[in-house]
Write a protein that holds these residues in place. Structure first.
Motif, PDB file in Angstrom:
ATOM      1  N   GLN A   1      -4.373  -1.874  13.493  1.00  0.00           N
ATOM      2  CA  GLN A   1      -5.577  -2.394  12.845  1.00  0.00           C
ATOM      3  C   GLN A   1      -5.735  -1.833  11.438  1.00  0.00           C
ATOM      4  O   GLN A   1      -6.096  -2.555  10.496  1.00  0.00           O
ATOM      5  CB  GLN A   1      -6.800  -2.065  13.702  1.00  0.00           C
ATOM      6  N   LYS A   2      -5.445  -0.515  11.274  1.00  0.00           N
ATOM      7  CA  LYS A   2      -5.525   0.079   9.933  1.00  0.00           C
ATOM      8  C   LYS A   2      -4.500  -0.560   9.003  1.00  0.00           C
ATOM      9  O   LYS A   2      -4.800  -0.885   7.848  1.00  0.00           O
ATOM     10  CB  LYS A   2      -5.289   1.581  10.018  1.00  0.00           C
ATOM     11  N   ASP A   3      -3.265  -0.771   9.499  1.00  0.00           N
ATOM     12  CA  ASP A   3      -2.249  -1.418   8.688  1.00  0.00           C
ATOM     13  C   ASP A   3      -2.677  -2.808   8.286  1.00  0.00           C
ATOM     14  O   ASP A   3      -2.474  -3.234   7.126  1.00  0.00           O
ATOM     15  CB  ASP A   3      -0.927  -1.461   9.448  1.00  0.00           C
ATOM     16  N   VAL A   4      -3.257  -3.523   9.192  1.00  0.00           N
ATOM     17  CA  VAL A   4      -3.736  -4.871   8.878  1.00  0.00           C
ATOM     18  C   VAL A   4      -4.825  -4.826   7.822  1.00  0.00           C
ATOM     19  O   VAL A   4      -4.871  -5.650   6.887  1.00  0.00           O
ATOM     20  CB  VAL A   4      -4.226  -5.574  10.159  1.00  0.00           C
ATOM     21  N   GLU A   5      -5.734  -3.832   7.931  1.00  0.00           N
ATOM     22  CA  GLU A   5      -6.783  -3.687   6.915  1.00  0.00           C
ATOM     23  C   GLU A   5      -6.185  -3.413   5.543  1.00  0.00           C
ATOM     24  O   GLU A   5      -6.613  -3.970   4.523  1.00  0.00           O
ATOM     25  CB  GLU A   5      -7.746  -2.583   7.327  1.00  0.00           C
ATOM     26  N   GLN A   6      -5.134  -2.494   5.459  1.00  0.00           N
ATOM     27  CA  GLN A   6      -4.472  -2.215   4.183  1.00  0.00           C
ATOM     28  C   GLN A   6      -3.804  -3.461   3.633  1.00  0.00           C
ATOM     29  O   GLN A   6      -3.848  -3.740   2.422  1.00  0.00           O
ATOM     30  CB  GLN A   6      -3.433  -1.100   4.382  1.00  0.00           C
ATOM     31  N   ILE A   7      -3.150  -4.224   4.514  1.00  0.00           N
ATOM     32  CA  ILE A   7      -2.513  -5.469   4.071  1.00  0.00           C
ATOM     33  C   ILE A   7      -3.544  -6.435   3.515  1.00  0.00           C
ATOM     34  O   ILE A   7      -3.321  -7.108   2.503  1.00  0.00           O
ATOM     35  CB  ILE A   7      -1.728  -6.092   5.237  1.00  0.00           C
ATOM     36  N   VAL A   8      -4.716  -6.521   4.172  1.00  0.00           N
ATOM     37  CA  VAL A   8      -5.778  -7.399   3.687  1.00  0.00           C
ATOM     38  C   VAL A   8      -6.269  -6.963   2.309  1.00  0.00           C
ATOM     39  O   VAL A   8      -6.487  -7.790   1.405  1.00  0.00           O
ATOM     40  CB  VAL A   8      -6.933  -7.438   4.703  1.00  0.00           C
ATOM     41  N   ILE A   9      -6.392  -5.627   2.112  1.00  0.00           N
ATOM     42  CA  ILE A   9      -6.821  -5.126   0.786  1.00  0.00           C
ATOM     43  C   ILE A   9      -5.798  -5.483  -0.282  1.00  0.00           C
ATOM     44  O   ILE A   9      -6.132  -5.952  -1.381  1.00  0.00           O
ATOM     45  CB  ILE A   9      -7.046  -3.601   0.852  1.00  0.00           C
ATOM     46  N   SER A  10      -4.512  -5.286   0.038  1.00  0.00           N
ATOM     47  CA  SER A  10      -3.463  -5.623  -0.928  1.00  0.00           C
ATOM     48  C   SER A  10      -3.475  -7.110  -1.238  1.00  0.00           C
ATOM     49  O   SER A  10      -3.294  -7.526  -2.387  1.00  0.00           O
ATOM     50  CB  SER A  10      -2.098  -5.198  -0.360  1.00  0.00           C
ATOM     51  N   ALA A  11      -3.649  -7.925  -0.228  1.00  0.00           N
ATOM     52  CA  ALA A  11      -3.697  -9.372  -0.460  1.00  0.00           C
ATOM     53  C   ALA A  11      -4.856  -9.756  -1.351  1.00  0.00           C
ATOM     54  O   ALA A  11      -4.739 -10.640  -2.218  1.00  0.00           O
ATOM     55  CB  ALA A  11      -3.793 -10.094   0.887  1.00  0.00           C
ATOM     56  N   GLU A  12      -6.030  -9.096  -1.146  1.00  0.00           N
ATOM     57  CA  GLU A  12      -7.184  -9.371  -2.002  1.00  0.00           C
ATOM     58  C   GLU A  12      -6.895  -8.989  -3.444  1.00  0.00           C
ATOM     59  O   GLU A  12      -7.251  -9.713  -4.398  1.00  0.00           O
ATOM     60  CB  GLU A  12      -8.407  -8.623  -1.478  1.00  0.00           C
ATOM     61  N   LYS A  13      -6.217  -7.832  -3.639  1.00  0.00           N
ATOM     62  CA  LYS A  13      -5.878  -7.405  -5.011  1.00  0.00           C
ATOM     63  C   LYS A  13      -4.928  -8.407  -5.654  1.00  0.00           C
ATOM     64  O   LYS A  13      -5.085  -8.796  -6.829  1.00  0.00           O
ATOM     65  CB  LYS A  13      -5.246  -6.020  -4.993  1.00  0.00           C
ATOM     66  N   VAL A  14      -3.912  -8.838  -4.893  1.00  0.00           N
ATOM     67  CA  VAL A  14      -2.971  -9.823  -5.439  1.00  0.00           C
ATOM     68  C   VAL A  14      -3.695 -11.100  -5.802  1.00  0.00           C
ATOM     69  O   VAL A  14      -3.443 -11.723  -6.851  1.00  0.00           O
ATOM     70  CB  VAL A  14      -1.846 -10.076  -4.421  1.00  0.00           C
ATOM     71  N   SER A  15      -4.639 -11.515  -4.994  1.00  0.00           N
ATOM     72  CA  SER A  15      -5.385 -12.731  -5.270  1.00  0.00           C
ATOM     73  C   SER A  15      -6.212 -12.589  -6.539  1.00  0.00           C
ATOM     74  O   SER A  15      -6.287 -13.523  -7.354  1.00  0.00           O
ATOM     75  CB  SER A  15      -6.279 -13.061  -4.070  1.00  0.00           C
ATOM     76  N   LYS A  16      -6.854 -11.445  -6.695  1.00  0.00           N
ATOM     77  CA  LYS A  16      -7.657 -11.235  -7.908  1.00  0.00           C
ATOM     78  C   LYS A  16      -6.786 -11.243  -9.163  1.00  0.00           C
ATOM     79  O   LYS A  16      -7.131 -11.834 -10.181  1.00  0.00           O
ATOM     80  CB  LYS A  16      -8.416  -9.928  -7.797  1.00  0.00           C
ATOM     81  N   ARG A  17      -5.630 -10.548  -9.074  1.00  0.00           N
ATOM     82  CA  ARG A  17      -4.736 -10.527 -10.243  1.00  0.00           C
ATOM     83  C   ARG A  17      -4.245 -11.935 -10.553  1.00  0.00           C
ATOM     84  O   ARG A  17      -4.132 -12.339 -11.728  1.00  0.00           O
ATOM     85  CB  ARG A  17      -3.566  -9.599  -9.979  1.00  0.00           C
ATOM     86  N   GLY A  18      -3.917 -12.716  -9.565  1.00  0.00           N
ATOM     87  CA  GLY A  18      -3.495 -14.088  -9.820  1.00  0.00           C
ATOM     88  C   GLY A  18      -4.594 -14.891 -10.475  1.00  0.00           C
ATOM     89  O   GLY A  18      -4.331 -15.738 -11.339  1.00  0.00           O
ATOM     90  N   SER A  19      -5.840 -14.663 -10.089  1.00  0.00           N
ATOM     91  CA  SER A  19      -6.962 -15.374 -10.703  1.00  0.00           C
ATOM     92  C   SER A  19      -7.095 -15.005 -12.171  1.00  0.00           C
ATOM     93  O   SER A  19      -7.344 -15.865 -13.034  1.00  0.00           O
ATOM     94  CB  SER A  19      -8.256 -15.049  -9.945  1.00  0.00           C
ATOM     95  N   ARG A  20      -6.944 -13.729 -12.479  1.00  0.00           N
ATOM     96  CA  ARG A  20      -7.044 -13.306 -13.872  1.00  0.00           C
ATOM     97  C   ARG A  20      -5.906 -13.896 -14.698  1.00  0.00           C
ATOM     98  O   ARG A  20      -6.083 -14.340 -15.832  1.00  0.00           O
ATOM     99  CB  ARG A  20      -7.030 -11.775 -13.969  1.00  0.00           C
ATOM    100  N   ILE A  21      -4.695 -13.904 -14.100  1.00  0.00           N
ATOM    101  CA  ILE A  21      -3.560 -14.495 -14.816  1.00  0.00           C
ATOM    102  C   ILE A  21      -3.802 -15.968 -15.071  1.00  0.00           C
ATOM    103  O   ILE A  21      -3.535 -16.506 -16.161  1.00  0.00           O
ATOM    104  CB  ILE A  21      -2.258 -14.273 -14.033  1.00  0.00           C
ATOM    105  N   GLU A  22      -4.309 -16.674 -14.125  1.00  0.00           N
ATOM    106  CA  GLU A  22      -4.583 -18.083 -14.302  1.00  0.00           C
ATOM    107  C   GLU A  22      -5.619 -18.318 -15.374  1.00  0.00           C
ATOM    108  O   GLU A  22      -5.510 -19.239 -16.202  1.00  0.00           O
ATOM    109  CB  GLU A  22      -5.042 -18.687 -12.962  1.00  0.00           C
ATOM    110  N   ALA A  23      -6.656 -17.461 -15.387  1.00  0.00           N
ATOM    111  CA  ALA A  23      -7.683 -17.580 -16.441  1.00  0.00           C
ATOM    112  C   ALA A  23      -7.096 -17.293 -17.814  1.00  0.00           C
ATOM    113  O   ALA A  23      -7.418 -17.956 -18.815  1.00  0.00           O
ATOM    114  CB  ALA A  23      -8.830 -16.615 -16.147  1.00  0.00           C
ATOM    115  N   LEU A  24      -6.182 -16.338 -17.898  1.00  0.00           N
ATOM    116  CA  LEU A  24      -5.537 -16.016 -19.187  1.00  0.00           C
ATOM    117  C   LEU A  24      -4.718 -17.198 -19.683  1.00  0.00           C
ATOM    118  O   LEU A  24      -4.728 -17.537 -20.858  1.00  0.00           O
ATOM    119  CB  LEU A  24      -4.668 -14.768 -19.032  1.00  0.00           C
ATOM    120  N   GLU A  25      -3.979 -17.878 -18.802  1.00  0.00           N
ATOM    121  CA  GLU A  25      -3.169 -19.014 -19.210  1.00  0.00           C
ATOM    122  C   GLU A  25      -4.034 -20.152 -19.713  1.00  0.00           C
ATOM    123  O   GLU A  25      -3.701 -20.850 -20.681  1.00  0.00           O
ATOM    124  CB  GLU A  25      -2.313 -19.483 -18.040  1.00  0.00           C
ATOM    125  N   MET A  26      -5.179 -20.369 -19.099  1.00  0.00           N
ATOM    126  CA  MET A  26      -6.079 -21.419 -19.539  1.00  0.00           C
ATOM    127  C   MET A  26      -6.625 -21.128 -20.924  1.00  0.00           C
ATOM    128  O   MET A  26      -6.758 -22.028 -21.769  1.00  0.00           O
ATOM    129  CB  MET A  26      -7.237 -21.576 -18.546  1.00  0.00           C
TER     130      MET A  26
END
Length: 390
Positions: free
Chosen positions: A347-372
């Motif tokens: 469960q802890k590993d899954v929580e860490q994976i979820v946090i990493s996925a959220e960070k990756v998602s946020k960074r992708g959003s910022r990159i997309e905003a930069l390209e626009m």
């Protein structure tokens, strides 16, 4: 011719005399006739007058009768008309009533026919039941006759009691828990020995019961015969109980209690009703008289004792199995706890994976905003890495 004569009334007459005599007689007769006619005329005239008077009276009566007849005829015609109308009404009413009565009679006959049919069917069914019951009664009568024949023979009676006792024991106990007709140390042979658990002495059962005296009780016709039969039955019963006590109560080899089996419930009730003091004496002698029902209950008690003894014998096995079961339960608990730890770590590993996925998602959003932004300002120079760093 004048000389001719006639003899008339003893006299001789001539013709002339005869003629004269005849003329005289004729005249006399004519005179008498005239006289008679005159008288007859007179009487006829009076009679005619009376007849005329009677005729006039009769005519008057006839006229009166004719008047009365006409009146009567008119009345009769009126009555006939009234009777005719009444008769037609009565005929019509009678016809209607006869029709209704015929209809009701027809329905009543139909209902009576149906009822009779049902009654006959029920009667046929009841006759069939009665016929079956009669056949059953005939079979029971044959069985009673056979039973009476069995009870009349001592050997057959003993075999009958032995057979009933063996059937009850076999139905209630396992094969290794009893023995029929064993030989004891005193060379006596009881009808059955029940083996009790834990090395306890055997329980003896006797199925040979004295029945002759009790049969005499049923066949007694006088008070003296009944008294003698009861004394003989009491004496035989006491002797049989004493024999069972002496033969089957052996210290250390048998139980201090023995059973006397009576194969009939009615005979058992008769013993307790007629000889209660003998029954109490048997209890004091440690001999119990049992009917088939009571033997069933005693067998059930023995079965309960055997089952309890077997449970006690297997108690240590049960205790060891319970110990093994507790070890298995403890081992299962440890493994469940380890599995819970693994689930917690996962469960802890899954929580860490979820946090990493959220960070990756946020960074992708910022990159997309930069390209626009870059697409919207194509003329502006792209900032250098040093500028972005600053």
């Amino acid at each position: 011719m004048s000389d001719s004569t006639f003899v008339l009334f003893g006299r001789t007459l001539t013709v002339a005399e005869a003629l004269i005599a005849i003329s005289a007689v004729a005249l006399l007769a004519l005179f008498l006739v005239l006289v008679a006619l005159v008288r007859a005329n007179r009487s006829r005239t009076a009679t005619e007058r009376a007849a005329e008077e009677k005729s006039r009276a009769l005519e008057a009566q006839m006229a009166e009768l004719m008047r009365m007849q006409s009146e009567t005829s008119g009345r009769l015609q009126t009555v006939a008309e009234v009777f005719g109308s009444r008769q037609s009404e009565m005929t019509r009413a009678l016809s209607e009533r006869l029709d209704g009565m015929g209809h009701r009679l027809g329905s009543s006959m139909s209902q009576a026919s149906n009822t009779t049919h049902d009654t006959l069917r029920q009667l046929h069914e009841r006759l069939a039941v009665i016929d079956s019951a009669q056949k059953t009664m005939s079979g029971l009568s044959d069985q009673v006759t056979q039973l009476e024949r069995i009870f009349s023979d001592k050997q057959s009676r003993g075999a009958f009691g032995q057979g009933r006792m063996e059937a009850i024991v076999r139905d209630g106990l396992p094969e290794e828990s009893f023995t029929f007709q064993p030989t004891l140390s005193n060379n006596s042979r009881p009808d059955c020995a029940i083996h009790l658990p834990n090395g306890a002495p055997d329980l003896m059962i006797d199925a040979k019961f004295p029945l002759e005296s009790f049969s005499r009780i049923e066949q007694a016709e006088t008070e003296q015969d009944l008294k003698e039969a009861q004394q003989a039955a009491r004496r035989d019963l006491i002797k049989h109980i004493d024999d069972v006590r002496k033969k089957y109560l052996i210290p250390g080899e048998t139980q201090d209690l023995a059973f006397v089996f009576v194969p009939s419930e009615s005979l058992f009730a008769q013993i307790h009703e007629r000889f209660p003091e003998v029954v109490q004496r048997a209890y004091r002698a440690r001999v119990v008289v049992l009917s088939p029902t009571l033997l069933h209950l005693a067998i059930q008690v023995v079965v309960t004792v055997i089952r309890d003894a077997r449970i006690r014998e297997e108690a240590h096995v049960i205790r060891a199995e319970v110990g093994h079961l507790m070890d298995d339960v403890n081992r299962l608990f440890d493994r469940v706890m380890k599995l819970q730890q693994h689930f917690g770590q996962a469960q802890k590993d899954v929580e860490q994976i979820v946090i990493s996925a959220e960070k990756v998602s946020k960074r992708g959003s910022r990159i997309e905003a930069l390209e626009m932004e870059t697409d919207g300002e194509a003329q502006e120079p792209r900032p250098t890495r040093a500028a972005r760093a600053s």
